[in-house]
Design an enzyme around this catalytic site. Sequence first.
Site, PDB file in Angstrom:
ATOM      1  N   GLU A 179      26.298 119.753  11.589  1.00 10.31           N
ATOM      2  CA  GLU A 179      27.470 119.150  12.214  1.00 10.31           C
ATOM      3  C   GLU A 179      27.261 119.278  13.712  1.00 10.31           C
ATOM      4  OE1 GLU A 179      31.758 120.361  12.143  1.00 10.31           O
ATOM      5  OE2 GLU A 179      31.269 120.530  10.020  1.00 10.31           O
ATOM      6  N   ASP A 234      40.847 122.809  18.499  1.00 13.70           N
ATOM      7  CA  ASP A 234      39.832 123.846  18.582  1.00 13.70           C
ATOM      8  C   ASP A 234      40.292 125.044  19.382  1.00 13.70           C
ATOM      9  OD1 ASP A 234      37.376 122.997  17.167  1.00 13.70           O
ATOM     10  OD2 ASP A 234      37.629 121.219  18.427  1.00 13.70           O
TER      11      ASP A 234
END
Lengths: 409, 280
Positions: free
Chosen positions: B51, B62
């Site tokens: 990823e 995040d």
Amino acid sequence: MNKLNTYRAGADEGGHFGIYGGRYVAETLMPLILTVEKAYATAKDDPDFWAEFHYYMKHYVGRPSPLYFAQRLTKHFGGAKVYFKRDELNHTGAHKINNTIGQILLARRIGMTRIIAETGAGQHGVATATVCALFGLPCVVYMGETDIERQAPNVFRMKLLGAEVRSVTAGTGTLKDAMNEALRDWVANVDDTFYIIGTVAGPHPYPTMVRDFQCVIGNEVREQITEAEHRLPDSVIACVGGGSNAMGLFHPFLDDEDVRIIGVEAGGHGIETGEHCASLTGGAPGVLHGNRTYLLQTDDGQIIDGHSISAGLDYPGIGPEHSWLHDVGRVDYVSVTDYEALTAFQLCTEKEGIIPALEPSHALAHVTKIAPELPEDHIMVMNMCGRGDKDIFAVAKHLGIDMGGIDQG
Amino acid sequence: MPETRIGRRFAELKAEGRSGLVSFLTAGDPNPETASEIMAGLPSAGVDLIELGMPFSDPMADGPSIQASSLRALKNGMTLSKTIDMVRGFRQHDHETPIILMGYYNPIYKYGVDRFLADAKDASIDGLIMVDLPPEEEGELCLPAIKAGLNFIYLTAPTTDDARLPMVLEKASGFVYYVSITGITGTRAAAIDDVRQSIERIRRRTDLPIAVGFGIRTPEQTAEVAAVADAAVVGSALVDLVRDNLDADCRAKPELVDRVLGLVGELAGGIRIAAESSTP
């Protein structure tokens, strides 16, 4: 472009105004966003909800705010007849409280017990901390590190009101980062927390919901100007950062085609310098904070921090409905510089005995440009959306005046 | 034989009788050269799917680790175009490891969806994970991506209830990414029993492989998750190790690449232990 039958129908089911708006949020938040949407859709049609809202508007906020004929400025300009909608006289000193009352009533309806908010200049933070004190709910306000330094009095106000002010150091430590951080908090506390967004931006239903709460401004203006002048104004004008005070004034007039509508963005040091907060004049469409709208961004789609003398306009985006109204041409969006706003701030203080916030000083700066050229029977209403007490230190600094022993820190 | 690299990789893992390790790193962190060097070493260190984070100035879902990694990459001149080039470079030596780009929509929107999909396809990128594109906005990128032959991997969360799950799974392809906590990346770990129950709930509604991410940092946690899911995603722990191996001027120390790949090796070991202990 074909003329629309109405400019007031949006947002559609998916929260879109044309291509703008929408629901660009993480999956974790999506179910909660849908809950808020459903709750608001029900509340919106519930007369009891609005009765409670208007009760607080009247007895707590102090509405209706006056519509004041600015006689000396009108004489000074020698043109259009200028009225101020006095939303700076509201409790807490700005229009922000209209929205925070509305949202906290909704939060209570769906049983949320903890409130979070983002703030830039601190006005929305204060308005949120205020309603949390009023209803006895714990309140966390996210505020950029940079803004905490330049808005110390509002930070202290929020603390006095019982809110916890969390300093945001991530990113560039300004309003957009505070909003990121509030969204992160929300993702982690979906079970009990309601996010009171301060402007007509964010994922659907926020842009519509905040607009509906702020429409109390424009609805009152319609009644008040009709009483004073027996007709609607020729133009309405307001400053635009995220754009909630402007949307609240504009929306009730969108379908009155003879009413010219002008939004004034913060031009900072000038659009050509790149140091400004004029998303519509100097930005491009993009996706941030849950909606598609005009944004200040690089060619690579990275968000840029804006600059404005007014912390309340210092946001790199704008409400999606403004983006749409800009594209379809119903509202004219212009910009004025820091210097022009500062000059208008002084003029208003001297001529009317009203110290305006730096945000509406932008709107007034544009009024000073156009009012002298307009005929005497032109009626103009400007939203005086906040008072300038919070700004006197910033203004003194820009004017090179030493405040002596008075320290804002 | 499945048509896509992602499909093939999960079929291979199934044949091997083990779960996969998915690594997350931000493209261009701490700088384009070092990031490419790490990426090139991931497959032999034991990563099964890669990823690659597309740096964004405002990564709302995040935590501090990944935010900081985005900013480091951007500061060193990373762009979406360079991220795609990074994959092209990787593909000169590796044609089998699936590569999934993960990030936020605005850089792609600004780049142009059609242009992005053409370039992504050309660079042999296999799938996309878009944090801020829920199924409600599938018209933006999900449907065009599927049409272009890329997998569009949907995130499901603990808040995605049974009423909503079918809608999320309807257009999902490649695999399903289960976000194991209500929160942001790199903060806390979920209780494994909760994860197991949630995976069973998702499995009742899809045949797609299920990867689990958020809060997985150690070989032990990786082993735990691997025992119940088809893959475990590790991100913040790797990104933190990048950060910890920078000098005072934010330049990569000589040992950075080895340290990161070393942790990857330990995590991959965790996966294999899980496989052995679960063998009947």
